[in-house]
Design a protein around this motif. Structure first.
Motif, PDB file in Angstrom:
ATOM      1  N   LEU A 251       2.564   7.941   7.436  1.00 17.67           N
ATOM      2  CA  LEU A 251       3.678   7.971   8.372  1.00 17.67           C
ATOM      3  C   LEU A 251       3.431   8.951   9.512  1.00 17.67           C
ATOM      4  O   LEU A 251       3.709   8.641  10.678  1.00 17.67           O
ATOM      5  CB  LEU A 251       4.976   8.338   7.648  1.00 17.67           C
ATOM      6  CG  LEU A 251       6.207   8.227   8.543  1.00 17.67           C
ATOM      7  CD1 LEU A 251       6.500   6.782   8.907  1.00 17.67           C
ATOM      8  CD2 LEU A 251       7.425   8.862   7.892  1.00 17.67           C
ATOM      9  N   LEU A 252       2.907  10.127   9.206  1.00 20.22           N
ATOM     10  CA  LEU A 252       2.648  11.099  10.268  1.00 20.22           C
ATOM     11  C   LEU A 252       1.597  10.586  11.243  1.00 20.22           C
ATOM     12  O   LEU A 252       1.710  10.801  12.456  1.00 20.22           O
ATOM     13  CB  LEU A 252       2.201  12.434   9.659  1.00 20.22           C
ATOM     14  CG  LEU A 252       3.281  13.213   8.904  1.00 20.22           C
ATOM     15  CD1 LEU A 252       2.698  14.456   8.260  1.00 20.22           C
ATOM     16  CD2 LEU A 252       4.432  13.585   9.832  1.00 20.22           C
ATOM     17  N   GLU A 253       0.594   9.887  10.726  1.00 19.64           N
ATOM     18  CA  GLU A 253      -0.422   9.298  11.613  1.00 19.64           C
ATOM     19  C   GLU A 253       0.204   8.216  12.490  1.00 19.64           C
ATOM     20  O   GLU A 253      -0.039   8.149  13.697  1.00 19.64           O
ATOM     21  CB  GLU A 253      -1.577   8.726  10.798  1.00 19.64           C
ATOM     22  CG  GLU A 253      -2.706   8.184  11.671  1.00 19.64           C
ATOM     23  CD  GLU A 253      -3.876   7.652  10.874  1.00 19.64           C
ATOM     24  OE1 GLU A 253      -4.844   7.141  11.507  1.00 19.64           O
ATOM     25  OE2 GLU A 253      -3.852   7.730   9.618  1.00 19.64           O
ATOM     26  N   ALA A 254       1.029   7.369  11.885  1.00 21.42           N
ATOM     27  CA  ALA A 254       1.699   6.318  12.643  1.00 21.42           C
ATOM     28  C   ALA A 254       2.618   6.912  13.707  1.00 21.42           C
ATOM     29  O   ALA A 254       2.704   6.412  14.835  1.00 21.42           O
ATOM     30  CB  ALA A 254       2.490   5.414  11.703  1.00 21.42           C
TER      31      ALA A 254
ATOM     32  N   LEU B 205      10.815   6.102  16.048  1.00 25.04           N
ATOM     33  CA  LEU B 205       9.927   5.771  14.941  1.00 25.04           C
ATOM     34  C   LEU B 205      10.715   4.927  13.954  1.00 25.04           C
ATOM     35  O   LEU B 205      11.776   5.335  13.484  1.00 25.04           O
ATOM     36  CB  LEU B 205       9.427   7.048  14.254  1.00 25.04           C
ATOM     37  CG  LEU B 205       8.579   6.834  12.992  1.00 25.04           C
ATOM     38  CD1 LEU B 205       7.265   6.143  13.334  1.00 25.04           C
ATOM     39  CD2 LEU B 205       8.327   8.178  12.294  1.00 25.04           C
ATOM     40  N   ARG B 206      10.210   3.745  13.653  1.00 24.98           N
ATOM     41  CA  ARG B 206      10.825   2.891  12.654  1.00 24.98           C
ATOM     42  C   ARG B 206       9.975   2.946  11.379  1.00 24.98           C
ATOM     43  O   ARG B 206       8.746   3.097  11.437  1.00 24.98           O
ATOM     44  CB  ARG B 206      10.934   1.450  13.142  1.00 24.98           C
ATOM     45  CG  ARG B 206       9.590   0.801  13.477  1.00 24.98           C
ATOM     46  CD  ARG B 206       9.585  -0.665  13.163  1.00 24.98           C
ATOM     47  NE  ARG B 206       9.757  -0.879  11.737  1.00 24.98           N
ATOM     48  CZ  ARG B 206      10.179  -2.009  11.204  1.00 24.98           C
ATOM     49  NH1 ARG B 206      10.465  -3.035  11.978  1.00 24.98           N
ATOM     50  NH2 ARG B 206      10.309  -2.145   9.910  1.00 24.98           N
ATOM     51  N   GLY B 207      10.621   2.826  10.252  1.00 19.74           N
ATOM     52  CA  GLY B 207       9.902   2.816   8.988  1.00 19.74           C
ATOM     53  C   GLY B 207      10.897   2.689   7.858  1.00 19.74           C
ATOM     54  O   GLY B 207      11.928   3.362   7.847  1.00 19.74           O
TER      55      GLY B 207
ATOM     56  N   ILE C 285       8.683  -2.883  17.293  1.00 17.09           N
ATOM     57  CA  ILE C 285       7.320  -3.358  17.064  1.00 17.09           C
ATOM     58  C   ILE C 285       6.727  -2.662  15.852  1.00 17.09           C
ATOM     59  O   ILE C 285       6.811  -1.431  15.725  1.00 17.09           O
ATOM     60  CB  ILE C 285       6.444  -3.080  18.308  1.00 17.09           C
ATOM     61  CG1 ILE C 285       7.019  -3.805  19.527  1.00 17.09           C
ATOM     62  CG2 ILE C 285       5.008  -3.519  18.061  1.00 17.09           C
ATOM     63  CD1 ILE C 285       6.400  -3.378  20.831  1.00 17.09           C
ATOM     64  N   GLU C 286       6.121  -3.447  14.972  1.00 16.33           N
ATOM     65  CA  GLU C 286       5.473  -2.861  13.805  1.00 16.33           C
ATOM     66  C   GLU C 286       4.071  -2.390  14.174  1.00 16.33           C
ATOM     67  O   GLU C 286       3.267  -3.149  14.733  1.00 16.33           O
ATOM     68  CB  GLU C 286       5.429  -3.872  12.657  1.00 16.33           C
ATOM     69  CG  GLU C 286       6.823  -4.149  12.118  1.00 16.33           C
ATOM     70  CD  GLU C 286       6.819  -4.791  10.735  1.00 16.33           C
ATOM     71  OE1 GLU C 286       5.740  -5.162  10.250  1.00 16.33           O
ATOM     72  OE2 GLU C 286       7.912  -4.922  10.163  1.00 16.33           O
ATOM     73  N   VAL C 287       3.824  -1.120  13.863  1.00 11.14           N
ATOM     74  CA  VAL C 287       2.546  -0.471  14.177  1.00 11.14           C
ATOM     75  C   VAL C 287       2.061   0.241  12.921  1.00 11.14           C
ATOM     76  O   VAL C 287       2.837   0.963  12.271  1.00 11.14           O
ATOM     77  CB  VAL C 287       2.714   0.562  15.317  1.00 11.14           C
ATOM     78  CG1 VAL C 287       1.359   1.166  15.685  1.00 11.14           C
ATOM     79  CG2 VAL C 287       3.378  -0.064  16.537  1.00 11.14           C
ATOM     80  N   HIS C 288       0.803   0.048  12.594  1.00 11.24           N
ATOM     81  CA  HIS C 288       0.238   0.664  11.388  1.00 11.24           C
ATOM     82  C   HIS C 288      -1.146   1.211  11.718  1.00 11.24           C
ATOM     83  O   HIS C 288      -1.906   0.569  12.443  1.00 11.24           O
ATOM     84  CB  HIS C 288       0.138  -0.374  10.264  1.00 11.24           C
ATOM     85  CG  HIS C 288      -0.066   0.217   8.901  1.00 11.24           C
ATOM     86  ND1 HIS C 288      -1.274   0.736   8.489  1.00 11.24           N
ATOM     87  CD2 HIS C 288       0.785   0.369   7.838  1.00 11.24           C
ATOM     88  CE1 HIS C 288      -1.168   1.175   7.243  1.00 11.24           C
ATOM     89  NE2 HIS C 288       0.067   0.973   6.833  1.00 11.24           N
ATOM     90  N   PRO C 289      -1.492   2.399  11.207  1.00 16.03           N
ATOM     91  CA  PRO C 289      -2.825   2.950  11.480  1.00 16.03           C
ATOM     92  C   PRO C 289      -3.950   2.027  11.040  1.00 16.03           C
ATOM     93  O   PRO C 289      -5.009   1.979  11.663  1.00 16.03           O
ATOM     94  CB  PRO C 289      -2.830   4.261  10.680  1.00 16.03           C
ATOM     95  CG  PRO C 289      -1.392   4.626  10.540  1.00 16.03           C
ATOM     96  CD  PRO C 289      -0.652   3.336  10.434  1.00 16.03           C
ATOM     97  N   ASN C 290      -3.729   1.294   9.950  1.00 16.53           N
ATOM     98  CA  ASN C 290      -4.728   0.353   9.447  1.00 16.53           C
ATOM     99  C   ASN C 290      -4.005  -0.838   8.827  1.00 16.53           C
ATOM    100  O   ASN C 290      -3.761  -0.856   7.615  1.00 16.53           O
ATOM    101  CB  ASN C 290      -5.632   1.029   8.415  1.00 16.53           C
ATOM    102  CG  ASN C 290      -6.794   0.140   7.999  1.00 16.53           C
ATOM    103  OD1 ASN C 290      -6.846  -1.043   8.340  1.00 16.53           O
ATOM    104  ND2 ASN C 290      -7.736   0.698   7.263  1.00 16.53           N
ATOM    105  N   PRO C 291      -3.658  -1.852   9.620  1.00 16.60           N
ATOM    106  CA  PRO C 291      -2.866  -2.975   9.111  1.00 16.60           C
ATOM    107  C   PRO C 291      -3.469  -3.669   7.894  1.00 16.60           C
ATOM    108  O   PRO C 291      -2.739  -4.193   7.055  1.00 16.60           O
ATOM    109  CB  PRO C 291      -2.800  -3.926  10.314  1.00 16.60           C
ATOM    110  CG  PRO C 291      -2.940  -3.029  11.498  1.00 16.60           C
ATOM    111  CD  PRO C 291      -3.893  -1.954  11.073  1.00 16.60           C
ATOM    112  N   ALA C 292      -4.790  -3.668   7.787  1.00 18.51           N
ATOM    113  CA  ALA C 292      -5.450  -4.337   6.661  1.00 18.51           C
ATOM    114  C   ALA C 292      -5.100  -3.682   5.331  1.00 18.51           C
ATOM    115  O   ALA C 292      -5.202  -4.304   4.277  1.00 18.51           O
ATOM    116  CB  ALA C 292      -6.959  -4.350   6.858  1.00 18.51           C
TER     117      ALA C 292
END
Length: 338
Positions: free
Chosen positions: A110-113, A125-127, A297-304
């Motif tokens: 979460l902190l990285e995102a 920030l959404r989560g 918008i959904e954002v992830h440090p590594n979506p995979a």
């Protein structure tokens, strides 16, 4: 019915009209406009029609409202509303972006995102700390632990926090951590929950239900506003249709329809609306062009490696590119309308 007061109406005349309404057991909702006051009347239709308020001093006219959703209609509140979320204004003309992962998975994630979201220029920030999932075996969220991480991310970045509340009994808990309470699509017609967030002081983001009509959606918003919380933002996130290529069918016509029918701000979630990361950019651009007040918008440090909704999440590079484009488009459209 709405009672439109004359621009020259005195405070005493307005008070007298409100008293007349209250004396017959009806409720009022007051809108203080720049030039005049509008008094909305809620209650029994026959009693409303018997008031004869147009005979009272200071009243310009009385206008019946035909729609069954009163308080969120533009008839009641002709001016577009602006929802202020701790200093960030939604609906004021500037594009607002809410970005982040579908679910809070860990403190580090979460902190990285949050740092990525902040660097791209988003304000929220959404989560999800609580995740209502279709399958009982899917990741359900970290619950209060996730809320703690959201608060930590806010302290580190200054981003406002929007997160979902799924139970009326948890409203106070989530409100202790969040700046804005989200009602997810699956709970759009959870009327007990809608009333609970309506009694909260926190702004509410109301997502459209999976198969909800625009009228049903506005009625859901009415439940919240009727409890006294006018700070409601609508979020189009796609509806279920016969189409199978996309996760949902993103209904961008809803943006224009809502702007016509309601005074509430409208944002668009192209991530859930399409379910495919490569469609997020074109649908974001289209949403801005359609007049949306913001994007989620959904954002992830590594979506995979995401535990939830990886295929529709943007990686950092794609997110940065999108933010550059949507803000350019938003600024261009503003210059064209001036």
């Amino acid at each position: 019915m709405v009672i439109v007061m004359n621009p020259t109406a005195t405070a005493e005349q307005i008070k007298r009209v409100i008293g007349r309404v209250h004396n017959v057991g009806l409720r009022t909702h007051i809108v203080e406009g720049e030039f005049r006051t509008i008094i909305g009347i809620i209650g029994d239709k026959k009693t409303i029609m018997s008031l004869a308020v147009e005979a009272l001093e200071g009243v310009e006219k009385a206008v019946p409202i035909s729609s069954s959703y009163k308080l969120v209609s533009r008839d009641f509140h002709p001016q577009s509303s602006v929802v202020d979320v701790d200093g960030v204004k939604i609906g004021g003309g500037a594009l607002v972006v809410m970005g982040g992962p579908c679910a809070v998975e860990s403190r580090e994630q979460l902190l990285e995102a949050a740092e990525i979201v902040k660097a791209g220029g988003a304000q929220f920030l959404r989560g999800g700390a609580y995740k209502p999932r279709t399958s009982p075996y899917a990741f359900q969220g970290l619950e209060e632990e996730g809320l703690v991480y959201l608060a930590e991310a806010k302290a580190a970045t200054g981003l406002k926090i929007v997160t979902e509340v799924t139970d009326a009994n948890a409203v106070d808990l989530v409100a202790n951590y969040a700046d804005m309470l989200q009602i997810g699509a699956r709970n759009m017609q959870n009327f007990h929950l809608l009333r609970a967030v309506g009694r909260s002081s926190k702004p509410v983001l109301l997502k459209r239900g999976l198969s909800a009509t625009i009228e049903e959606w506005l009625h859901a918003a009415e439940y919240i506003v009727n409890e006294g919380n006018y700070n409601v933002v609508l979020c189009e996130r796609g509806i279920r249709t016969y189409e199978e290529y996309t996760r949902n069918t993103l209904d961008l016509s809803a943006v224009g329809a809502l702007k016509h029918l309601s005074h509430l701000p409208v944002i668009v979630d192209p991530s859930h609306g399409t379910g495919k990361w490569h469609l997020v950019r074109p649908m974001s651009m289209a949403a801005v062009a359609a007049g949306a007040d913001g994007l989620m918008i959904e954002v992830h440090p590594n979506p995979a490696e995401a535990l939830s909704d990886g295929p529709q999440s943007l990686n950092p590079k794609n997110y940065m590119s999108l933010m550059n484009d949507v803000y350019k488009l938003s600024e261009f459209l503003k210059t064209q309308s001036e």
